[in-house]
Design a protein around this motif. Structure first.
Motif, PDB file in Angstrom:
ATOM      1  N   PRO A   1      22.858  48.381  53.465  1.00 42.58           N
ATOM      2  CA  PRO A   1      21.908  47.886  53.042  1.00 42.58           C
ATOM      3  C   PRO A   1      20.696  47.869  53.668  1.00 42.58           C
ATOM      4  CG  PRO A   1      23.549  47.084  54.155  1.00 42.58           C
ATOM      5  CD  PRO A   1      23.723  48.373  53.887  1.00 42.58           C
ATOM      6  N   PHE A   2      21.171  48.177  54.805  1.00 43.24           N
ATOM      7  CA  PHE A   2      19.959  48.079  55.699  1.00 43.24           C
ATOM      8  C   PHE A   2      18.291  49.158  55.204  1.00 43.24           C
ATOM      9  CE2 PHE A   2      22.772  46.725  58.921  1.00 43.24           C
ATOM     10  CZ  PHE A   2      22.553  45.362  58.238  1.00 43.24           C
ATOM     11  N   ARG A   3      19.080  50.516  54.380  1.00 45.95           N
ATOM     12  CA  ARG A   3      18.718  51.321  53.526  1.00 45.95           C
ATOM     13  C   ARG A   3      17.772  51.297  52.280  1.00 45.95           C
ATOM     14  NH1 ARG A   3      18.785  54.678  49.176  1.00 45.95           N
ATOM     15  NH2 ARG A   3      18.231  57.113  49.537  1.00 45.95           N
ATOM     16  N   SER A   4      18.452  50.016  51.606  1.00 49.23           N
ATOM     17  CA  SER A   4      17.966  48.895  50.913  1.00 49.23           C
ATOM     18  C   SER A   4      16.501  48.394  51.410  1.00 49.23           C
ATOM     19  CB  SER A   4      19.071  48.620  49.903  1.00 49.23           C
ATOM     20  OG  SER A   4      19.159  47.183  50.919  1.00 49.23           O
ATOM     21  N   PHE A   5      16.890  47.805  52.760  1.00 47.93           N
ATOM     22  CA  PHE A   5      15.979  46.396  53.630  1.00 47.93           C
ATOM     23  C   PHE A   5      14.911  47.067  53.341  1.00 47.93           C
ATOM     24  CE2 PHE A   5      18.780  43.021  54.958  1.00 47.93           C
ATOM     25  CZ  PHE A   5      19.445  42.662  54.160  1.00 47.93           C
ATOM     26  N   MET A   6      15.303  48.687  54.005  1.00 46.64           N
ATOM     27  CA  MET A   6      13.424  49.405  54.588  1.00 46.64           C
ATOM     28  C   MET A   6      12.862  49.829  52.768  1.00 46.64           C
ATOM     29  SD  MET A   6      12.959  49.233  57.167  1.00 46.64           S
ATOM     30  CE  MET A   6      13.815  47.721  57.394  1.00 46.64           C
ATOM     31  N   GLU A   7      13.718  50.352  52.261  1.00 46.15           N
ATOM     32  CA  GLU A   7      13.171  50.431  51.074  1.00 46.15           C
ATOM     33  C   GLU A   7      11.722  49.385  50.750  1.00 46.15           C
ATOM     34  OE1 GLU A   7      15.417  54.477  49.252  1.00 46.15           O
ATOM     35  OE2 GLU A   7      15.306  52.391  48.419  1.00 46.15           O
ATOM     36  N   GLU A   8      13.043  48.594  50.597  1.00 45.66           N
ATOM     37  CA  GLU A   8      12.238  47.012  49.680  1.00 45.66           C
ATOM     38  C   GLU A   8      11.008  46.559  50.655  1.00 45.66           C
ATOM     39  OE1 GLU A   8      12.165  43.630  46.606  1.00 45.66           O
ATOM     40  OE2 GLU A   8      12.664  45.068  46.594  1.00 45.66           O
ATOM     41  N   ARG A   9      10.670  47.240  51.945  1.00 46.80           N
ATOM     42  CA  ARG A   9      10.315  46.071  52.668  1.00 46.80           C
ATOM     43  C   ARG A   9       8.715  47.330  52.228  1.00 46.80           C
ATOM     44  NH1 ARG A   9      11.333  41.793  56.665  1.00 46.80           N
ATOM     45  NH2 ARG A   9       9.892  42.346  57.837  1.00 46.80           N
ATOM     46  N   GLU A  10       8.799  48.490  52.108  1.00 46.89           N
ATOM     47  CA  GLU A  10       7.797  49.600  52.251  1.00 46.89           C
ATOM     48  C   GLU A  10       7.140  48.991  50.948  1.00 46.89           C
ATOM     49  OE1 GLU A  10       7.247  54.238  52.672  1.00 46.89           O
ATOM     50  OE2 GLU A  10       8.889  53.577  52.114  1.00 46.89           O
ATOM     51  N   GLU A  11       7.516  49.012  49.912  1.00 40.73           N
ATOM     52  CA  GLU A  11       7.688  48.676  48.794  1.00 40.73           C
ATOM     53  C   GLU A  11       6.328  47.495  48.924  1.00 40.73           C
ATOM     54  OE1 GLU A  11       7.128  50.352  45.195  1.00 40.73           O
ATOM     55  OE2 GLU A  11       8.769  51.627  46.947  1.00 40.73           O
ATOM     56  N   ILE A  12       6.632  46.112  49.368  1.00 39.22           N
ATOM     57  CA  ILE A  12       6.361  45.527  49.286  1.00 39.22           C
ATOM     58  C   ILE A  12       4.782  45.126  50.009  1.00 39.22           C
ATOM     59  CG2 ILE A  12       8.111  44.058  48.015  1.00 39.22           C
ATOM     60  CD1 ILE A  12       8.345  42.387  50.921  1.00 39.22           C
ATOM     61  N   GLU A  13       5.227  45.914  51.156  1.00 40.70           N
ATOM     62  CA  GLU A  13       4.731  46.162  51.907  1.00 40.70           C
ATOM     63  C   GLU A  13       4.537  45.042  52.563  1.00 40.70           C
ATOM     64  OE1 GLU A  13       0.481  46.842  50.822  1.00 40.70           O
ATOM     65  OE2 GLU A  13       0.858  48.320  50.307  1.00 40.70           O
ATOM     66  N   ALA A  14       6.201  44.444  53.789  1.00 38.98           N
ATOM     67  CA  ALA A  14       5.992  43.435  54.527  1.00 38.98           C
ATOM     68  C   ALA A  14       5.707  43.907  55.786  1.00 38.98           C
ATOM     69  CB  ALA A  14       7.687  43.846  54.425  1.00 38.98           C
ATOM     70  N   GLU A  15       4.962  42.563  56.332  1.00 42.88           N
ATOM     71  CA  GLU A  15       4.913  42.859  58.145  1.00 42.88           C
ATOM     72  C   GLU A  15       5.298  42.723  58.857  1.00 42.88           C
ATOM     73  OE1 GLU A  15       0.495  40.650  57.809  1.00 42.88           O
ATOM     74  OE2 GLU A  15      -0.506  42.127  56.174  1.00 42.88           O
ATOM     75  N   GLY A  16       6.905  42.376  59.042  1.00 39.56           N
ATOM     76  CA  GLY A  16       7.058  41.728  59.599  1.00 39.56           C
ATOM     77  C   GLY A  16       7.677  42.791  60.479  1.00 39.56           C
TER      78      GLY A  16
END
Length: 615
Positions: A482-497
């Motif tokens: 699931p953390f691979r999915s977290f990273m893919e998602e945060r990369e796409e939305i350009e999360a800054e956290g």
């Protein structure tokens, strides 16, 4: 320094309380409180709470009969670790709304316990986790109900749907506990508790029908509502969307082995096409796969029992018929033995050893026999079986779906879903054994084949709404999925956290799952920090909890900054060790005693800042 009403946003009563409290706080308590407030400001309601909590529709206006009418208000509480319980609760809510009931739907940890005494009709849907334990989001309500503050419930009518797995010793224990306790508090059972095994769909539907029928009988204005007069409740029409009961056949696009040559493990990376399915998912959700049994194992069972593989048998209440071989391969579970199964099998055998094994007092011997054995062993060890095949097969349960955490983001990979599956292989009782689904994916699933799948939502394991919220991810082995999915998602939305990953496995050179991707995310700043533990590469075994303790001070600082902690993987050992490590960190760095640390962790869970997807 005293707060004054003219220099603060608080009212007079609040100022009085704060002026009494603040001077009594220790430095450690002030630090804890500042972290709590920071987290509360960064947190937003989850999709779970936004979609399901306090969902009370406006009742249609109608004339009231003379005298007090039975209440049309219904409360549904669910406790669910993987999302099955919540899905059923939502289905029940829709069915009740269709019959003009006013429904309040809530997870147990979000339910306001001080309103329980006002509830007149309560339906509880709860799973059992681990060794008879409540799921995480049911724990606080479970403890409240069994504590001294639980109210008397003389005006309550209730019913419980309990989800479990008969292969575990404490089958449906949490549901049984709720059922017993609600009665002890004075509640009246509107409909008998139903305990569901892993193939719960039919049992749950029967419970739905039973409680709705019982509710309708309590209503005095039956004549004014034609729907209520219907003697037999019919299920909602099958939805057009694919679901657990109507899975989508997803084409296998990719099937790679992630481990290097010489590894003791076999971990597969699967990519499935969802094109045309309209299935939607978020990071943290799971995919359910309906697997098939190994044809070789099916043939062994048929030979052992001297059955005719072409004999047609009925496989469901609709009267659908299939050949015995096809039914054993695609419909019935044959790889797991349970106590209820052996108790049902005993009357079908003339073997006295089986009769003795299931007798009261032989529970430990029975437990030892069941472990690691399957239906072939049962057939061989306790012959002769003097019953026709269809009678024997009727005692078997359906093959349950296998749930796998999604390892991809739908934003990054539209109309695809990726899975990380560890292949289960072991020797037991003189035979090599393989996991049903993992074996199928590793040995028999070819590119272009299809797998029956559905999406299992998991509202208890979700990224924070605010992309600036820091996250800590702890996922050894396939728990990294699931953390691979977290990273893919945060990369796409350009999360800054900020983000921090703890990963562990046996060997760096052969078992570093998705190594290239983690390193790229680190290089590009999508992932802030990563700590790894390869237990077999050092003389003394090192696991993720040891890496956490090594970074104790920094870990605690992230918590003070409002970080959300996620844990995914093995519950029995890893998750317990990680929990203990977090508790140690909080005690050491926060200057808390054991009880205070326990309370701190409970508060983190209540705030959705400590989320677990464990199995």
């Amino acid at each position: 320094m005293q707060l004054q009403i003219n220099n603060s946003p608080f009212n007079e009563e609040q100022i009085e309380l704060l002026n009494r409290l603040l001077p009594t706080l220790t430095e450690q308590q002030k630090v804890w409180l500042s972290g709590y407030i920071a987290a509360a400001q960064s947190a937003a309601p989850t999709a779970d709470s936004a979609a399901t909590l306090q969902d009370v529709p406006e009742a249609a206006p109608h004339s009231q009969p003379a005298g007090p009418a039975p209440s049309k208000d219904v409360t549904i509480l669910f406790g669910s670790q993987t999302g099955n319980g919540q899905g059923l609760a939502e289905d029940l809510s829709q069915k009740l709304k269709a019959q003009d009931y006013n429904v309040t739907l809530s997870s147990m940890d979000d339910f306001k316990t001080n309103t329980l005494k006002k509830v007149e009709n309560l339906f509880v849907i709860v799973s059992t986790h681990g060794e008879g334990d409540p799921p995480d989001n049911a724990l606080s309500f479970y403890e409240f109900l069994n504590g001294r503050r639980a109210p008397k419930l003389e005006n309550l009518k209730f019913s419980v749907l309990s989800l479990g797995d008969t292969s575990y010793e404490f089958f449906c224990q949490t549901g049984k506990d709720f059922d017993k306790r609600l009665e002890e508090l004075g509640g009246e059972r509107l409909y008998e508790r139903v305990d569901c095994d892993v193939d719960f769909d039919e049992s749950a539907e029967e419970w739905f029908e039973g409680i709705i029928s019982a509710l309708n009988k309590t209503q005095k204005d039956v004549a004014s509502n034609p729907q209520v007069e219907t003697p037999e409740y019919s299920a909602t029409a099958v939805q057009s969307n694919y679901s657990r009961t109507n899975p989508f056949h997803a084409e296998l696009l990719e099937n790679l082995r992630l481990n290097g040559r010489g590894s003791n493990k076999e971990t597969r990376h699967l990519e499935l096409s969802l094109e045309g399915s309209n299935l939607q998912f978020e990071p943290g959700d799971s995919v359910g796969i309906y697997p098939e049994n190994d044809p070789e194992l099916v043939n062994k069972l048929i030979d052992e029992m001297s059955w005719n593989p072409d004999e047609e048998i009925v496989i469901n209440k609709k009267g659908e018929r299939r050949s015995l071989r096809d039914a054993l391969q695609s419909t019935y579970e044959i790889t797991v033995l349970t106590k209820p199964l052996l108790e049902k099998a005993a009357p079908l055998s003339d073997n006295n050893k089986l009769h003795e094994l299931v007798k009261e007092g032989n529970e430990e011997e029975l437990k030892d026999y069941i472990y690691g054995r399957d239906l072939v062993d049962l057939g061989r060890d306790f012959s002769p079986w003097n019953v026709p095949a269809d009678e024997f097969v009727s005692i078997l349960r359906k093959i349950p779906p296998r749930l796998y955490s999604i390892a991809s983001s739908a934003t990054a990979n539209p109309e695809e879903v990726h899975l990380t599956i560890g292949t289960v292989r072991y020797d037991a009782h003189g035979r090599e054994r393989t996991g049903v689904c993992s074996g199928q994916c590793a040995e028999r699933a070819e590119l272009g084949d299809t797998l029956p799948v559905y999406i299992q939502r998991n509202p208890n394991f979700k990224l924070p709404e605010d992309p600036e919220t820091p996250i800590i991810m702890i996922g050894p082995g396939t728990g990294a999925a699931p953390f691979r999915s977290f990273m893919e998602e945060r990369e796409e939305i350009e999360a800054e956290g900020k983000s921090w990953m703890f990963f562990g496995e046996q060997h760096f050179t052969t078992d570093f799952l998705y190594q290239v991707e983690w390193q790229r995310w680190l290089k590009e700043g999508v992932l802030t920090k990563m700590d790894v533990a390869f237990s077999r590469d050092t003389e003394e075994k090192v696991y993720v909890q040891h890496r956490m303790l090594e970074k104790s001070q920094e870990f605690y600082k992230w918590l003070m900054d409002g970080a959300v902690v996620y844990v995914c993987g093995d519950e029995q050992y890893m998750a317990s060790d990680v929990h203990d490590a977090m508790k140690t960190i909080i005690q050491q760095e926060g200057g808390m005693n054991e009880q205070e640390a326990d309370t701190y962790l409970e508060d983190l869970q209540q705030q959705k800042r400590y989320q677990r997807d464990v199995y």
